[in-house]
Write a protein that holds these residues in place. Structure first.
Motif, PDB file in Angstrom:
ATOM      1  N   HIS A 116       6.305  -4.460  -7.293  1.00 46.15           N
ATOM      2  CA  HIS A 116       5.258  -5.077  -8.111  1.00 46.15           C
ATOM      3  C   HIS A 116       3.838  -4.668  -7.665  1.00 46.15           C
ATOM      4  CE1 HIS A 116       7.984  -8.298  -9.872  1.00 46.15           C
ATOM      5  NE2 HIS A 116       7.236  -7.911 -10.892  1.00 46.15           N
ATOM      6  N   PRO A 117       2.864  -4.825  -8.554  1.00 41.04           N
ATOM      7  CA  PRO A 117       1.478  -4.590  -8.152  1.00 41.04           C
ATOM      8  C   PRO A 117       1.097  -5.504  -6.975  1.00 41.04           C
ATOM      9  CG  PRO A 117       1.630  -4.835 -10.536  1.00 41.04           C
ATOM     10  CD  PRO A 117       2.986  -5.144  -9.981  1.00 41.04           C
ATOM     11  N   ASN A 118       0.279  -4.982  -6.102  1.00 33.91           N
ATOM     12  CA  ASN A 118      -0.270  -5.742  -4.967  1.00 33.91           C
ATOM     13  C   ASN A 118       0.708  -6.097  -3.858  1.00 33.91           C
ATOM     14  OD1 ASN A 118      -2.933  -5.812  -5.904  1.00 33.91           O
ATOM     15  ND2 ASN A 118      -2.352  -7.403  -7.370  1.00 33.91           N
ATOM     16  N   VAL A 119       1.891  -5.525  -3.904  1.00 37.71           N
ATOM     17  CA  VAL A 119       2.817  -5.792  -2.791  1.00 37.71           C
ATOM     18  C   VAL A 119       2.468  -4.928  -1.571  1.00 37.71           C
ATOM     19  CG1 VAL A 119       4.743  -6.538  -4.245  1.00 37.71           C
ATOM     20  CG2 VAL A 119       4.527  -4.119  -3.641  1.00 37.71           C
ATOM     21  N   GLY A 120       1.606  -3.915  -1.788  1.00 35.89           N
ATOM     22  CA  GLY A 120       1.174  -3.090  -0.648  1.00 35.89           C
ATOM     23  C   GLY A 120       1.588  -1.631  -0.735  1.00 35.89           C
ATOM     24  N   LYS A 121       1.850  -1.156  -1.946  1.00 36.05           N
ATOM     25  CA  LYS A 121       2.339   0.224  -2.102  1.00 36.05           C
ATOM     26  C   LYS A 121       1.303   1.258  -1.640  1.00 36.05           C
ATOM     27  CE  LYS A 121       3.344  -0.232  -6.477  1.00 36.05           C
ATOM     28  NZ  LYS A 121       2.966  -1.660  -6.570  1.00 36.05           N
ATOM     29  N   SER A 122       0.083   1.081  -2.142  1.00 33.07           N
ATOM     30  CA  SER A 122      -0.895   2.113  -1.770  1.00 33.07           C
ATOM     31  C   SER A 122      -1.322   1.964  -0.312  1.00 33.07           C
ATOM     32  CB  SER A 122      -2.095   2.111  -2.713  1.00 33.07           C
ATOM     33  OG  SER A 122      -2.714   0.869  -2.699  1.00 33.07           O
ATOM     34  N   THR A 123      -1.288   0.744   0.208  1.00 32.20           N
ATOM     35  CA  THR A 123      -1.598   0.555   1.636  1.00 32.20           C
ATOM     36  C   THR A 123      -0.548   1.277   2.473  1.00 32.20           C
ATOM     37  OG1 THR A 123      -2.436  -1.636   1.067  1.00 32.20           O
ATOM     38  CG2 THR A 123      -2.109  -1.179   3.399  1.00 32.20           C
ATOM     39  N   ASP A 135       3.151   7.293  -5.127  1.00 35.61           N
ATOM     40  CA  ASP A 135       3.065   5.935  -5.676  1.00 35.61           C
ATOM     41  C   ASP A 135       2.560   6.075  -7.110  1.00 35.61           C
ATOM     42  OD1 ASP A 135       2.394   3.276  -6.229  1.00 35.61           O
ATOM     43  OD2 ASP A 135       0.473   3.443  -5.168  1.00 35.61           O
ATOM     44  N   ASN A 173       7.477  -6.203   3.189  1.00 35.06           N
ATOM     45  CA  ASN A 173       6.105  -5.991   3.683  1.00 35.06           C
ATOM     46  C   ASN A 173       5.390  -7.317   3.974  1.00 35.06           C
ATOM     47  OD1 ASN A 173       3.847  -4.434   4.357  1.00 35.06           O
ATOM     48  ND2 ASN A 173       3.022  -4.516   2.273  1.00 35.06           N
ATOM     49  N   LYS A 174       4.251  -7.187   4.596  1.00 34.70           N
ATOM     50  CA  LYS A 174       3.362  -8.322   4.902  1.00 34.70           C
ATOM     51  C   LYS A 174       4.032  -9.352   5.813  1.00 34.70           C
ATOM     52  CE  LYS A 174       0.941  -7.737   0.486  1.00 34.70           C
ATOM     53  NZ  LYS A 174       0.234  -8.342  -0.617  1.00 34.70           N
ATOM     54  N   ASP A 183       3.347  -9.912   8.624  1.00 35.85           N
ATOM     55  CA  ASP A 183       2.302 -10.532   9.457  1.00 35.85           C
ATOM     56  C   ASP A 183       1.804 -11.846   8.873  1.00 35.85           C
ATOM     57  OD1 ASP A 183       1.348  -8.691   7.431  1.00 35.85           O
ATOM     58  OD2 ASP A 183      -0.685  -9.053   8.181  1.00 35.85           O
ATOM     59  N   ILE A 184       1.981 -12.035   7.566  1.00 32.99           N
ATOM     60  CA  ILE A 184       1.491 -13.297   6.980  1.00 32.99           C
ATOM     61  C   ILE A 184       2.559 -14.089   6.225  1.00 32.99           C
ATOM     62  CG2 ILE A 184      -0.978 -12.706   6.767  1.00 32.99           C
ATOM     63  CD1 ILE A 184      -0.341 -11.949   3.822  1.00 32.99           C
ATOM     64  N   SER A 228       4.669  -4.268   8.265  1.00 28.40           N
ATOM     65  CA  SER A 228       3.350  -4.657   7.783  1.00 28.40           C
ATOM     66  C   SER A 228       2.570  -3.359   7.599  1.00 28.40           C
ATOM     67  CB  SER A 228       2.635  -5.569   8.783  1.00 28.40           C
ATOM     68  OG  SER A 228       1.265  -5.637   8.413  1.00 28.40           O
ATOM     69  N   ALA A 229       2.319  -3.061   6.358  1.00 27.74           N
ATOM     70  CA  ALA A 229       1.588  -1.820   6.074  1.00 27.74           C
ATOM     71  C   ALA A 229       0.183  -1.902   6.646  1.00 27.74           C
ATOM     72  CB  ALA A 229       1.540  -1.577   4.568  1.00 27.74           C
ATOM     73  N   LEU A 230      -0.278  -3.153   6.812  1.00 30.20           N
ATOM     74  CA  LEU A 230      -1.645  -3.356   7.287  1.00 30.20           C
ATOM     75  C   LEU A 230      -1.748  -3.178   8.798  1.00 30.20           C
ATOM     76  CD1 LEU A 230      -4.155  -4.068   5.644  1.00 30.20           C
ATOM     77  CD2 LEU A 230      -3.903  -6.428   6.415  1.00 30.20           C
TER      78      LEU A 230
HETATM   79  P1  GDP Z   1      -0.325  -2.079  -4.457  1.00 28.96           P
HETATM   80  O1  GDP Z   1      -0.896  -2.593  -5.721  1.00 28.96           O
HETATM   81  O2  GDP Z   1       1.142  -2.356  -4.365  1.00 28.96           O
HETATM   82  O3  GDP Z   1      -0.644  -0.661  -4.161  1.00 28.96           O
HETATM   83  O4  GDP Z   1      -0.937  -2.973  -3.282  1.00 28.96           O
HETATM   84  P2  GDP Z   1      -2.136  -2.656  -2.272  1.00 28.96           P
HETATM   85  O5  GDP Z   1      -1.709  -1.642  -1.276  1.00 28.96           O
HETATM   86  O6  GDP Z   1      -3.358  -2.411  -3.029  1.00 28.96           O
HETATM   87  O7  GDP Z   1      -2.214  -4.020  -1.499  1.00 28.96           O
HETATM   88  C1  GDP Z   1      -2.602  -5.239  -2.124  1.00 28.96           C
HETATM   89  C2  GDP Z   1      -3.268  -6.151  -1.117  1.00 28.96           C
HETATM   90  O8  GDP Z   1      -2.345  -6.492  -0.092  1.00 28.96           O
HETATM   91  C3  GDP Z   1      -4.424  -5.483  -0.407  1.00 28.96           C
HETATM   92  O9  GDP Z   1      -5.444  -6.428  -0.282  1.00 28.96           O
HETATM   93  C4  GDP Z   1      -3.873  -5.092   0.949  1.00 28.96           C
HETATM   94  O10 GDP Z   1      -4.833  -5.085   1.952  1.00 28.96           O
HETATM   95  C5  GDP Z   1      -2.879  -6.199   1.188  1.00 28.96           C
HETATM   96  N1  GDP Z   1      -1.786  -5.787   2.047  1.00 28.96           N
HETATM   97  C6  GDP Z   1      -1.005  -4.699   1.916  1.00 28.96           C
HETATM   98  N2  GDP Z   1      -0.088  -4.643   2.894  1.00 28.96           N
HETATM   99  C7  GDP Z   1      -0.312  -5.715   3.689  1.00 28.96           C
HETATM  100  C8  GDP Z   1       0.316  -6.229   4.883  1.00 28.96           C
HETATM  101  O11 GDP Z   1       1.265  -5.665   5.427  1.00 28.96           O
HETATM  102  N3  GDP Z   1      -0.193  -7.372   5.384  1.00 28.96           N
HETATM  103  C9  GDP Z   1      -1.232  -8.028   4.813  1.00 28.96           C
HETATM  104  N4  GDP Z   1      -1.641  -9.141   5.392  1.00 28.96           N
HETATM  105  N5  GDP Z   1      -1.839  -7.584   3.706  1.00 28.96           N
HETATM  106  C10 GDP Z   1      -1.379  -6.445   3.143  1.00 28.96           C
END
Ligand code: GDP
Length: 357
Positions: A175-182, A220, A288-289, A291-292, A316-318
């Protein structure tokens, strides 16, 4: 591989091309002062005009033909994408009609030049040249729709994403915002949105990484593998088909923190869809994520994935947690392909080297 349509030139409309050719012919004729009497002068000037118009028009049209690759000669990935952008039939027909125009104008040129050479009256000579101009203009107007179509096609085809079709390729879904581009940025050297992708407004993200001297590609595709099938239109479905010719392994990302805005049930549902759509592909699931995310939610996703016979990787991609393991899982699956490619490249270099000896 470069964009296969990169060299396709701008296609002028009939009127633009006529204008260009006639102006060139006038310029050439006015700079030309042939020897001989009045008739000889007129003949040579008019012949020069005819030849110039013919050359300018044919060169222009032939350039389109020479620099446009045959769609069926392209790798499957690009063939599928071309079909999402242009009507392949119409595209080929238009090219065929341009080819027809080139040949017809060549014949007309010969015929008119011959007549000009036999004519003794300067007025008649000028008339022959004007007649030739008229025929050329008619022919170009006849293919004007084709020229316009080809130019439109060119403009979209030039936007095709540039990817390396030979590299072992990982496609990221979720899904969007799950962290794909990160994740893409964390794994690779990707700059955001390096290649455009005409089916989505956001562009495709491509990155590469190297491990033990072997290269891998990660992609991606915002808008394609991030929502249910029912929400995708025909063009997007076709673009997904194209991805199948490119990808070697899928990384599916879950976000159990639900900060992405999609409850985990919904994420599970999308996973089911993509898992069955890409049934023939090896899948790696990344949670992913971590850490939170709440442990409880992480466990729920883990159990769901294990039931499918897959062992998820928690990341955690972050913060970078778990990324080494994820990379290793990718490499485990696609390393044979990377090795084979490296061997091929090495052999090619070696034979080049030997030839040089
Ligand atoms: P995409 O739409 O799937 O490409 O998602 P993004 O990579 O843009 O990530 C969406 C948001 O999630 C951004 O604000 C990222 O900083 C945050 N994010 C991505 N991966 C992680 C993670 O592992 N931990 C945390 N805490 N935030 C993350």
């Amino acid at each position: 591989m470069k964009n296969p349509f990169e060299k396709m030139p701008t296609v002028l409309t009939a009127d633009e091309l006529i204008d260009k050719a006639f102006r060139r012919a006038e310029k050439a004729a006015s700079a030309y002062n042939p020897p001989g009497g009045k008739v000889a002068k007129a003949r040579q000037r008019e012949e020069l005009r005819v030849r110039t118009v013919s050359n300018v028009v044919r060169d222009n049209l032939r350039k389109i033909l020479d620099r446009t690759p045959g769609v069926s000669t392209l790798p499957k990935f690009y063939q599928e994408l071309v079909d999402t952008l242009v009507d392949r039939d119409q595209f080929h027909k238009s090219l065929a009609r341009v080819n027809w125009a080139v040949k017809t104008i060549r014949n007309l040129e010969q015929r008119h030049v011959e007549k000009i050479r036999f004519e003794r009256d300067p007025k008649e000579i000028a008339k022959l040249r004007r007649a030739f101009y008229g025929r050329v203009a008619d022919i170009l107007h006849e293919i004007d729709d084709d020229l316009r179509y080809l130019n439109q096609a060119r403009n979209v085809l030039k936007e095709l994403p540039v990817v390396d079709l030979e590299l072992p390729t990982v496609v990221i879904a979720g899904h969007p915002n799950v962290g794909k581009s990160t994740l893409l940025r964390a794994l690779t050297n990707a700059r955001p949105e390096v290649a455009s992708y005409p089916f989505t407004t956001k562009g495709i993200n491509v990155g590469q990484f190297e491990e033990h001297y072997l290269k891998y590609q990660v992609i991606d595709t915002p808008g394609l593998l991030d929502r249910p099938l029912s929400e995708r239109n025909e063009v997007e479905k076709q673009a997904i088909l194209a991805l199948k010719h490119l990808g070697d392994v899928i990384i599916y990302i879950f976000d159990p923190s639900e900060y992405c805005g999609f409850p985990i049930e919904e994420q599970m549902h999308l996973f089911e869809e993509i898992y069955s759509e890409f049934g023939e592909f090896p899948f790696i699931v990344a949670i992913n994520k971590v850490d939170i995310a709440e442990d409880e939610k992480v466990r729920t996703v883990e159990e769901f994935v294990r039931v499918k016979g897959l062992e998820p990787v928690k990341i955690s991609a972050l913060t970078g947690e778990g990324l080494e393991e994820l990379k290793n899982r990718v490499i485990e699956i696609v390393e044979p392909k990377a090795r084979e490619l490296a061997k091929k490249i090495m052999e090619k270099e070696l034979s080049k080297f030997r030839e040089g000896l």
